[in-house]
Write a protein that holds these residues in place. Structure first.
Motif, PDB file in Angstrom:
ATOM      1  N   LEU A 227      61.670  27.559  -1.313  1.00 34.38           N
ATOM      2  CA  LEU A 227      62.653  26.665  -1.922  1.00 34.38           C
ATOM      3  C   LEU A 227      62.004  25.557  -2.751  1.00 34.38           C
ATOM      4  CD1 LEU A 227      65.232  26.234   1.004  1.00 34.38           C
ATOM      5  CD2 LEU A 227      65.364  27.753  -0.979  1.00 34.38           C
ATOM      6  N   THR A 228      60.713  25.395  -2.629  1.00 38.33           N
ATOM      7  CA  THR A 228      60.007  24.361  -3.378  1.00 38.33           C
ATOM      8  C   THR A 228      59.435  24.888  -4.685  1.00 38.33           C
ATOM      9  OG1 THR A 228      59.425  23.411  -1.217  1.00 38.33           O
ATOM     10  CG2 THR A 228      58.295  22.497  -3.111  1.00 38.33           C
ATOM     11  N   ASP A 229      59.453  26.194  -4.899  1.00 41.68           N
ATOM     12  CA  ASP A 229      58.780  26.786  -6.054  1.00 41.68           C
ATOM     13  C   ASP A 229      59.280  26.237  -7.386  1.00 41.68           C
ATOM     14  OD1 ASP A 229      57.288  28.286  -4.337  1.00 41.68           O
ATOM     15  OD2 ASP A 229      58.159  30.228  -4.860  1.00 41.68           O
ATOM     16  N   SER A 230      60.598  26.044  -7.528  1.00 45.23           N
ATOM     17  CA  SER A 230      61.123  25.585  -8.818  1.00 45.23           C
ATOM     18  C   SER A 230      60.594  24.193  -9.165  1.00 45.23           C
ATOM     19  CB  SER A 230      62.654  25.591  -8.805  1.00 45.23           C
ATOM     20  OG  SER A 230      63.157  24.696  -7.822  1.00 45.23           O
ATOM     21  N   PHE A 231      60.356  23.367  -8.153  1.00 43.71           N
ATOM     22  CA  PHE A 231      59.807  22.034  -8.389  1.00 43.71           C
ATOM     23  C   PHE A 231      58.305  22.118  -8.682  1.00 43.71           C
ATOM     24  CE2 PHE A 231      63.555  21.673  -5.780  1.00 43.71           C
ATOM     25  CZ  PHE A 231      64.286  20.686  -6.441  1.00 43.71           C
ATOM     26  N   ASP A 245      42.978  17.031 -19.743  1.00 38.66           N
ATOM     27  CA  ASP A 245      42.697  15.735 -20.366  1.00 38.66           C
ATOM     28  C   ASP A 245      41.536  15.004 -19.698  1.00 38.66           C
ATOM     29  OD1 ASP A 245      44.717  16.111 -22.186  1.00 38.66           O
ATOM     30  OD2 ASP A 245      46.174  14.818 -21.173  1.00 38.66           O
ATOM     31  N   GLY A 246      40.889  15.653 -18.739  1.00 38.28           N
ATOM     32  CA  GLY A 246      39.717  15.077 -18.103  1.00 38.28           C
ATOM     33  C   GLY A 246      40.002  14.250 -16.867  1.00 38.28           C
ATOM     34  N   MET A 247      41.247  14.255 -16.398  1.00 35.48           N
ATOM     35  CA  MET A 247      41.572  13.535 -15.179  1.00 35.48           C
ATOM     36  C   MET A 247      41.292  14.415 -13.952  1.00 35.48           C
ATOM     37  SD  MET A 247      45.172  11.794 -16.310  1.00 35.48           S
ATOM     38  CE  MET A 247      45.373  11.161 -17.973  1.00 35.48           C
ATOM     39  N   ILE A 248      41.259  13.777 -12.789  1.00 39.58           N
ATOM     40  CA  ILE A 248      41.040  14.509 -11.536  1.00 39.58           C
ATOM     41  C   ILE A 248      42.197  14.168 -10.595  1.00 39.58           C
ATOM     42  CG2 ILE A 248      39.441  14.999  -9.652  1.00 39.58           C
ATOM     43  CD1 ILE A 248      37.179  13.975 -11.398  1.00 39.58           C
ATOM     44  N   PRO A 249      43.291  14.915 -10.676  1.00 42.23           N
ATOM     45  CA  PRO A 249      44.463  14.595  -9.857  1.00 42.23           C
ATOM     46  C   PRO A 249      44.241  14.906  -8.379  1.00 42.23           C
ATOM     47  CG  PRO A 249      45.006  16.050 -11.709  1.00 42.23           C
ATOM     48  CD  PRO A 249      43.529  16.029 -11.589  1.00 42.23           C
ATOM     49  N   TYR A 250      45.070  14.251  -7.567  1.00 38.91           N
ATOM     50  CA  TYR A 250      45.177  14.541  -6.139  1.00 38.91           C
ATOM     51  C   TYR A 250      46.610  14.988  -5.877  1.00 38.91           C
ATOM     52  CZ  TYR A 250      40.707  12.276  -5.054  1.00 38.91           C
ATOM     53  OH  TYR A 250      39.371  11.947  -4.975  1.00 38.91           O
ATOM     54  N   VAL A 251      46.777  16.157  -5.252  1.00 40.27           N
ATOM     55  CA  VAL A 251      48.100  16.695  -4.949  1.00 40.27           C
ATOM     56  C   VAL A 251      48.188  16.957  -3.453  1.00 40.27           C
ATOM     57  CG1 VAL A 251      49.758  18.554  -5.356  1.00 40.27           C
ATOM     58  CG2 VAL A 251      48.308  17.736  -7.244  1.00 40.27           C
ATOM     59  N   PHE A 252      49.213  16.383  -2.816  1.00 37.91           N
ATOM     60  CA  PHE A 252      49.423  16.568  -1.380  1.00 37.91           C
ATOM     61  C   PHE A 252      50.786  17.208  -1.155  1.00 37.91           C
ATOM     62  CE2 PHE A 252      46.501  12.917  -1.625  1.00 37.91           C
ATOM     63  CZ  PHE A 252      45.462  13.409  -0.857  1.00 37.91           C
ATOM     64  N   THR A 253      50.789  18.311  -0.419  1.00 38.93           N
ATOM     65  CA  THR A 253      52.033  19.027  -0.132  1.00 38.93           C
ATOM     66  C   THR A 253      52.483  18.714   1.288  1.00 38.93           C
ATOM     67  OG1 THR A 253      50.744  20.989   0.506  1.00 38.93           O
ATOM     68  CG2 THR A 253      51.563  20.892  -1.768  1.00 38.93           C
ATOM     69  N   HIS A 254      53.656  18.133   1.388  1.00 36.40           N
ATOM     70  CA  HIS A 254      54.259  17.793   2.670  1.00 36.40           C
ATOM     71  C   HIS A 254      55.354  18.807   2.984  1.00 36.40           C
ATOM     72  CE1 HIS A 254      52.906  13.437   3.154  1.00 36.40           C
ATOM     73  NE2 HIS A 254      52.392  13.810   1.991  1.00 36.40           N
ATOM     74  N   LEU A 264      52.654  25.719   1.615  1.00 33.04           N
ATOM     75  CA  LEU A 264      53.139  25.061   0.403  1.00 33.04           C
ATOM     76  C   LEU A 264      51.993  24.833  -0.576  1.00 33.04           C
ATOM     77  CD1 LEU A 264      55.646  22.395   1.776  1.00 33.04           C
ATOM     78  CD2 LEU A 264      56.181  24.208   0.143  1.00 33.04           C
ATOM     79  N   ALA A 265      50.851  24.384  -0.069  1.00 32.99           N
ATOM     80  CA  ALA A 265      49.700  24.139  -0.942  1.00 32.99           C
ATOM     81  C   ALA A 265      49.255  25.434  -1.634  1.00 32.99           C
ATOM     82  CB  ALA A 265      48.552  23.541  -0.141  1.00 32.99           C
ATOM     83  N   ARG A 266      49.236  26.527  -0.904  1.00 30.80           N
ATOM     84  CA  ARG A 266      48.839  27.803  -1.501  1.00 30.80           C
ATOM     85  C   ARG A 266      49.835  28.235  -2.578  1.00 30.80           C
ATOM     86  NH1 ARG A 266      44.691  30.072   1.458  1.00 30.80           N
ATOM     87  NH2 ARG A 266      44.444  29.275   3.581  1.00 30.80           N
ATOM     88  N   ARG A 267      51.123  28.001  -2.342  1.00 31.23           N
ATOM     89  CA  ARG A 267      52.127  28.376  -3.344  1.00 31.23           C
ATOM     90  C   ARG A 267      51.957  27.521  -4.603  1.00 31.23           C
ATOM     91  NH1 ARG A 267      56.071  31.776  -0.943  1.00 31.23           N
ATOM     92  NH2 ARG A 267      57.458  31.555  -2.738  1.00 31.23           N
ATOM     93  N   PHE A 268      51.698  26.224  -4.416  1.00 32.05           N
ATOM     94  CA  PHE A 268      51.479  25.391  -5.589  1.00 32.05           C
ATOM     95  C   PHE A 268      50.265  25.873  -6.374  1.00 32.05           C
ATOM     96  CE2 PHE A 268      49.371  21.824  -7.717  1.00 32.05           C
ATOM     97  CZ  PHE A 268      50.379  21.445  -8.590  1.00 32.05           C
TER      98      PHE A 268
END
Length: 299
Positions: A227-231, A245-254, A264-268
């Motif tokens: 259900l989170t895939d569309s987001f 663009d040379g940034m280093i993002p941090y993404v956390f899946t709750h 969720l992290a694997r799907r993202f």
């Protein structure tokens, strides 16, 4: 002594809100893994983690020294400021508390294991307290990485308040935490855990504002992870552009149930792979024990 395997080589940081969930057998660590080995296995699967526990209580320096030893090369802890500083004191007269907090984190900084430490302000901390926020942020050590999460709705006015805080963060090269709870609230809860999560998680407006070099995205999904895939599809091209663009993002899946956070992290990651074909985006799974051969298998 054999060196621990490094954490996954990704062009950004991807992780979960905790590293110690018993429901992660097969996702993060093998069956019957002792609890004191969970962190080591986690850091071989993901390259960062939120440290939400420091919001409630500080660990000992001995603990952070141990975490530095147990974590893989390249891993980054992102700890949350204690609530005493952010909520109780609201950043006023908190110098002693801040010094104690940073002293506890110092072993991780010394071991190059410290990512952006993030200040989550409470829903009552609004623009009237801008002066306190500015003074506090300007007093933080410049050689550490910081991020700020705002929750009072007046910070999201698309006007003077929002512009002023964005300018402040940009001037200090402090990242803004981008929080997205839309997946959680897209439909009524499917279970009691989701119901409780919907009672607690804020519904702050979603932004894509970048004020530093490591934008931090915290996204709250559902226990039915699909259900989170569309987001995720909305965020994937944004995160891909940050990386290019040379940034280093941090993404956390709750997830309402932490057991679902790695899925969720694997799907993202799989959705982001479509936006970044020039990279190989994978995170390993732990080895599973061989199934015992039956007599029929030998025939």
């Amino acid at each position: 002594m054999t060196a621990a395997p490094p954490c996954p080589a990704l062009p950004f940081y991807l992780g979960c809100p905790v590293w110690n969930c018993a429901g992660w057998v097969g996702e993060v660590f093998p069956p019957r893994t002792p609890r004191d080995k969970w962190l080591s296995w986690y850091t071989q699967t993901f390259n960062t983690v939120e440290g939400n526990s420091t919001f409630y209580a500080l660990p000992s320096i001995e603990s952070t020294q141990r975490w530095a030893r147990q974590s893989a090369d390249g891993f980054q802890f992102c700890f949350k400021f204690p609530r005493e500083i952010s909520h109780d004191c609201e950043l006023e007269n908190a110098e002693g508390l801040t010094e104690t907090f940073l002293r506890v984190l110092q072993p991780l900084a010394d071991a190059n294991r410290l990512g952006p430490t993030f200040l989550q302000l409470g829903p009552a901390f609004g623009p009237r307290k801008f002066g306190a926020l500015q003074r506090y942020l300007e007093g933080l050590p410049k050689h550490w990485k910081w991020a700020v999460e705002l929750r009072h709705l007046d910070w999201f006015d698309q006007g003077d308040n929002e512009g002023r805080v964005n300018d402040l963060l940009s001037s200090l090269a402090i990242d803004k935490v981008l929080f997205d709870s839309r997946p959680l609230y897209q439909s009524p809860p499917d279970d009691d855990i989701e119901a409780k999560s919907q009672e607690r998680k804020p519904k702050t407006p979603v932004r894509q504002t970048v004020t530093g070099k490591s934008p931090m995205l915290r996204i709250v999904g559902r226990n039915r992870v699909e259900l989170t895939d569309s987001f995720f599809r909305q965020w994937a091209p944004i995160v891909a552009k940050w990386i290019r663009d040379g940034m280093i993002p941090y993404v956390f899946t709750h997830a309402p149930d932490d057991a679902n956070a790695p899925a969720l992290a694997r799907r993202f990651l799989s959705i982001l792979q479509q936006e970044l074909p020039e990279y190989v985006l994978t995170i390993p799974r732990p080895p599973m024990p061989m199934q015992q051969l039956t007599l029929l298998d030998d025939i």
